[in-house]
Motif scaffolding. Structure first.
Motif, PDB file in Angstrom:
ATOM      1  N   GLU A   1       0.832  -1.210   0.000  1.00  0.00           N
ATOM      2  CA  GLU A   1       0.000   0.000   0.000  1.00  0.00           C
ATOM      3  C   GLU A   1       0.860   1.251   0.000  1.00  0.00           C
ATOM      4  O   GLU A   1       0.569   2.221  -0.685  1.00  0.00           O
ATOM      5  CB  GLU A   1      -0.949   0.006   1.202  1.00  0.00           C
ATOM      6  N   GLN A   2       1.952   1.239   0.781  1.00  0.00           N
ATOM      7  CA  GLN A   2       2.866   2.382   0.812  1.00  0.00           C
ATOM      8  C   GLN A   2       3.508   2.605  -0.551  1.00  0.00           C
ATOM      9  O   GLN A   2       3.590   3.736  -1.038  1.00  0.00           O
ATOM     10  CB  GLN A   2       3.953   2.171   1.873  1.00  0.00           C
ATOM     11  N   VAL A   3       3.942   1.510  -1.175  1.00  0.00           N
ATOM     12  CA  VAL A   3       4.578   1.609  -2.493  1.00  0.00           C
ATOM     13  C   VAL A   3       3.567   2.112  -3.518  1.00  0.00           C
ATOM     14  O   VAL A   3       3.884   2.963  -4.358  1.00  0.00           O
ATOM     15  CB  VAL A   3       5.194   0.258  -2.913  1.00  0.00           C
ATOM     16  N   ARG A   4       2.326   1.602  -3.444  1.00  0.00           N
ATOM     17  CA  ARG A   4       1.302   2.062  -4.383  1.00  0.00           C
ATOM     18  C   ARG A   4       1.057   3.552  -4.222  1.00  0.00           C
ATOM     19  O   ARG A   4       0.957   4.290  -5.205  1.00  0.00           O
ATOM     20  CB  ARG A   4      -0.004   1.294  -4.205  1.00  0.00           C
ATOM     21  N   ALA A   5       1.003   4.044  -2.988  1.00  0.00           N
ATOM     22  CA  ALA A   5       0.791   5.475  -2.746  1.00  0.00           C
ATOM     23  C   ALA A   5       1.958   6.293  -3.307  1.00  0.00           C
ATOM     24  O   ALA A   5       1.745   7.355  -3.909  1.00  0.00           O
ATOM     25  CB  ALA A   5       0.617   5.741  -1.252  1.00  0.00           C
ATOM     26  N   GLU A   6       3.178   5.806  -3.137  1.00  0.00           N
ATOM     27  CA  GLU A   6       4.353   6.491  -3.695  1.00  0.00           C
ATOM     28  C   GLU A   6       4.272   6.551  -5.218  1.00  0.00           C
ATOM     29  O   GLU A   6       4.558   7.582  -5.834  1.00  0.00           O
ATOM     30  CB  GLU A   6       5.639   5.773  -3.275  1.00  0.00           C
ATOM     31  N   ILE A   7       3.882   5.437  -5.818  1.00  0.00           N
ATOM     32  CA  ILE A   7       3.749   5.380  -7.282  1.00  0.00           C
ATOM     33  C   ILE A   7       2.692   6.363  -7.753  1.00  0.00           C
ATOM     34  O   ILE A   7       2.885   7.089  -8.733  1.00  0.00           O
ATOM     35  CB  ILE A   7       3.421   3.943  -7.746  1.00  0.00           C
ATOM     36  N   GLU A   8       1.560   6.415  -7.058  1.00  0.00           N
ATOM     37  CA  GLU A   8       0.485   7.325  -7.448  1.00  0.00           C
ATOM     38  C   GLU A   8       0.905   8.778  -7.299  1.00  0.00           C
ATOM     39  O   GLU A   8       0.574   9.613  -8.154  1.00  0.00           O
ATOM     40  CB  GLU A   8      -0.779   7.016  -6.650  1.00  0.00           C
ATOM     41  N   ARG A   9       1.653   9.109  -6.235  1.00  0.00           N
ATOM     42  CA  ARG A   9       2.139  10.486  -6.065  1.00  0.00           C
ATOM     43  C   ARG A   9       3.093  10.842  -7.201  1.00  0.00           C
ATOM     44  O   ARG A   9       3.012  11.934  -7.780  1.00  0.00           O
ATOM     45  CB  ARG A   9       2.825  10.660  -4.718  1.00  0.00           C
ATOM     46  N   ASP A  10       4.002   9.924  -7.528  1.00  0.00           N
ATOM     47  CA  ASP A  10       4.948  10.168  -8.612  1.00  0.00           C
ATOM     48  C   ASP A  10       4.217  10.318  -9.940  1.00  0.00           C
ATOM     49  O   ASP A  10       4.542  11.204 -10.740  1.00  0.00           O
ATOM     50  CB  ASP A  10       5.974   9.037  -8.686  1.00  0.00           C
ATOM     51  N   ALA A  11       3.233   9.460 -10.177  1.00  0.00           N
ATOM     52  CA  ALA A  11       2.472   9.525 -11.426  1.00  0.00           C
ATOM     53  C   ALA A  11       1.736  10.863 -11.534  1.00  0.00           C
ATOM     54  O   ALA A  11       1.694  11.469 -12.616  1.00  0.00           O
ATOM     55  CB  ALA A  11       1.486   8.360 -11.516  1.00  0.00           C
ATOM     56  N   GLU A  12       1.179  11.348 -10.449  1.00  0.00           N
ATOM     57  CA  GLU A  12       0.473  12.633 -10.458  1.00  0.00           C
ATOM     58  C   GLU A  12       1.437  13.773 -10.777  1.00  0.00           C
ATOM     59  O   GLU A  12       1.129  14.660 -11.569  1.00  0.00           O
ATOM     60  CB  GLU A  12      -0.212  12.881  -9.113  1.00  0.00           C
ATOM     61  N   THR A  13       2.613  13.716 -10.175  1.00  0.00           N
ATOM     62  CA  THR A  13       3.627  14.739 -10.450  1.00  0.00           C
ATOM     63  C   THR A  13       4.007  14.716 -11.928  1.00  0.00           C
ATOM     64  O   THR A  13       4.108  15.771 -12.578  1.00  0.00           O
ATOM     65  CB  THR A  13       4.879  14.501  -9.580  1.00  0.00           C
ATOM     66  N   ARG A  14       4.192  13.529 -12.472  1.00  0.00           N
ATOM     67  CA  ARG A  14       4.567  13.400 -13.877  1.00  0.00           C
ATOM     68  C   ARG A  14       3.434  13.834 -14.808  1.00  0.00           C
ATOM     69  O   ARG A  14       3.668  14.467 -15.831  1.00  0.00           O
ATOM     70  CB  ARG A  14       5.012  11.971 -14.165  1.00  0.00           C
ATOM     71  N   ARG A  15       2.176  13.503 -14.433  1.00  0.00           N
ATOM     72  CA  ARG A  15       1.029  13.957 -15.241  1.00  0.00           C
ATOM     73  C   ARG A  15       0.971  15.476 -15.257  1.00  0.00           C
ATOM     74  O   ARG A  15       0.736  16.099 -16.300  1.00  0.00           O
ATOM     75  CB  ARG A  15      -0.278  13.392 -14.686  1.00  0.00           C
ATOM     76  N   ASN A  16       1.170  16.085 -14.105  1.00  0.00           N
ATOM     77  CA  ASN A  16       1.154  17.550 -14.031  1.00  0.00           C
ATOM     78  C   ASN A  16       2.280  18.144 -14.871  1.00  0.00           C
ATOM     79  O   ASN A  16       2.085  19.161 -15.538  1.00  0.00           O
ATOM     80  CB  ASN A  16       1.258  18.021 -12.582  1.00  0.00           C
ATOM     81  N   ALA A  17       3.445  17.517 -14.836  1.00  0.00           N
ATOM     82  CA  ALA A  17       4.577  18.023 -15.609  1.00  0.00           C
ATOM     83  C   ALA A  17       4.299  17.932 -17.105  1.00  0.00           C
ATOM     84  O   ALA A  17       4.553  18.894 -17.847  1.00  0.00           O
ATOM     85  CB  ALA A  17       5.841  17.260 -15.253  1.00  0.00           C
ATOM     86  N   ILE A  18       3.774  16.817 -17.550  1.00  0.00           N
ATOM     87  CA  ILE A  18       3.500  16.677 -18.985  1.00  0.00           C
ATOM     88  C   ILE A  18       2.376  17.610 -19.406  1.00  0.00           C
ATOM     89  O   ILE A  18       2.407  18.177 -20.498  1.00  0.00           O
ATOM     90  CB  ILE A  18       3.233  15.199 -19.387  1.00  0.00           C
ATOM     91  N   GLU A  19       1.395  17.823 -18.545  1.00  0.00           N
ATOM     92  CA  GLU A  19       0.317  18.759 -18.852  1.00  0.00           C
ATOM     93  C   GLU A  19       0.862  20.173 -18.968  1.00  0.00           C
ATOM     94  O   GLU A  19       0.462  20.925 -19.855  1.00  0.00           O
ATOM     95  CB  GLU A  19      -0.766  18.701 -17.772  1.00  0.00           C
ATOM     96  N   ALA A  20       1.816  20.509 -18.096  1.00  0.00           N
ATOM     97  CA  ALA A  20       2.422  21.835 -18.165  1.00  0.00           C
ATOM     98  C   ALA A  20       3.191  22.006 -19.471  1.00  0.00           C
ATOM     99  O   ALA A  20       3.156  23.071 -20.087  1.00  0.00           O
ATOM    100  CB  ALA A  20       3.352  22.053 -16.972  1.00  0.00           C
ATOM    101  N   VAL A  21       3.876  20.948 -19.904  1.00  0.00           N
ATOM    102  CA  VAL A  21       4.615  21.022 -21.165  1.00  0.00           C
ATOM    103  C   VAL A  21       3.658  21.109 -22.347  1.00  0.00           C
ATOM    104  O   VAL A  21       3.811  21.928 -23.241  1.00  0.00           O
ATOM    105  CB  VAL A  21       5.552  19.802 -21.323  1.00  0.00           C
ATOM    106  N   LEU A  22       2.631  20.266 -22.340  1.00  0.00           N
ATOM    107  CA  LEU A  22       1.707  20.222 -23.474  1.00  0.00           C
ATOM    108  C   LEU A  22       0.694  21.351 -23.461  1.00  0.00           C
ATOM    109  O   LEU A  22       0.344  21.889 -24.502  1.00  0.00           O
ATOM    110  CB  LEU A  22       0.968  18.882 -23.490  1.00  0.00           C
ATOM    111  N   GLY A  23       0.217  21.692 -22.280  1.00  0.00           N
ATOM    112  CA  GLY A  23      -0.850  22.681 -22.196  1.00  0.00           C
ATOM    113  C   GLY A  23      -0.377  24.060 -21.811  1.00  0.00           C
ATOM    114  O   GLY A  23      -1.149  25.011 -21.842  1.00  0.00           O
ATOM    115  N   GLY A  24       0.859  24.175 -21.406  1.00  0.00           N
ATOM    116  CA  GLY A  24       1.382  25.479 -21.031  1.00  0.00           C
ATOM    117  C   GLY A  24       0.861  25.994 -19.705  1.00  0.00           C
ATOM    118  O   GLY A  24       1.029  27.147 -19.367  1.00  0.00           O
ATOM    119  N   LYS A  25       0.205  25.137 -18.947  1.00  0.00           N
ATOM    120  CA  LYS A  25      -0.298  25.539 -17.635  1.00  0.00           C
ATOM    121  C   LYS A  25      -0.205  24.352 -16.696  1.00  0.00           C
ATOM    122  O   LYS A  25      -0.063  23.218 -17.115  1.00  0.00           O
ATOM    123  CB  LYS A  25      -1.736  26.014 -17.729  1.00  0.00           C
ATOM    124  N   THR A  26      -0.292  24.624 -15.415  1.00  0.00           N
ATOM    125  CA  THR A  26      -0.265  23.561 -14.427  1.00  0.00           C
ATOM    126  C   THR A  26      -1.605  22.856 -14.426  1.00  0.00           C
ATOM    127  O   THR A  26      -2.656  23.496 -14.419  1.00  0.00           O
ATOM    128  CB  THR A  26       0.022  24.113 -13.020  1.00  0.00           C
TER     129      THR A  26
END
Length: 113
Positions: A73-98
């Protein structure tokens, strides 16, 4: 990789449908190997089959261990936090906004998870 066949991966298909069988080298003491060889002989199986069955049993047993489940469960939560950070980063690159946080991320942030 899911497109690869068992033959392409150098393995054979497992009878329980869990995917191809692939080789694994395992180092063990002479005493453990001797015991495993005796068990294989007594059970009228190959050493490979006896080893595979023992490992499958250990995996199933571990999946019900409370300490393993807690860590999973701890590892899954870490993965989900990392995935959210990466989704936000790619959205910022593609969409120009957070990107707006997802409902799950908002819920985790408010719960302190």
């Amino acid at each position: 990789m899911s497109e690869e066949t068992a033959a392409e991966m150098g393995g054979t298909m497992h009878e329980n449908g869990m995917g191809p069988l692939r080789p694994l080298s395992v180092r063990m003491s002479d005493g453990t190997r001797a015991q495993l060889e005796i068990l294989a002989q007594l059970n009228e199986r190959s050493l490979t089959e006896e080893t595979r069955l023992a490992l499958e049993h250990w995996v199933e047993k571990s999946k019900s261990d409370p300490a393993v489940l807690k860590r999973a469960e701890q590892v899954r939560a870490e993965i989900e936090r990392d995935a959210e950070t990466r989704r936000n980063a790619i959205e910022a690159v593609l969409g120009g906004k957070t990107a707006k946080p997802t409902a799950r991320a908002s819920k985790q942030a408010s719960s302190g998870a």
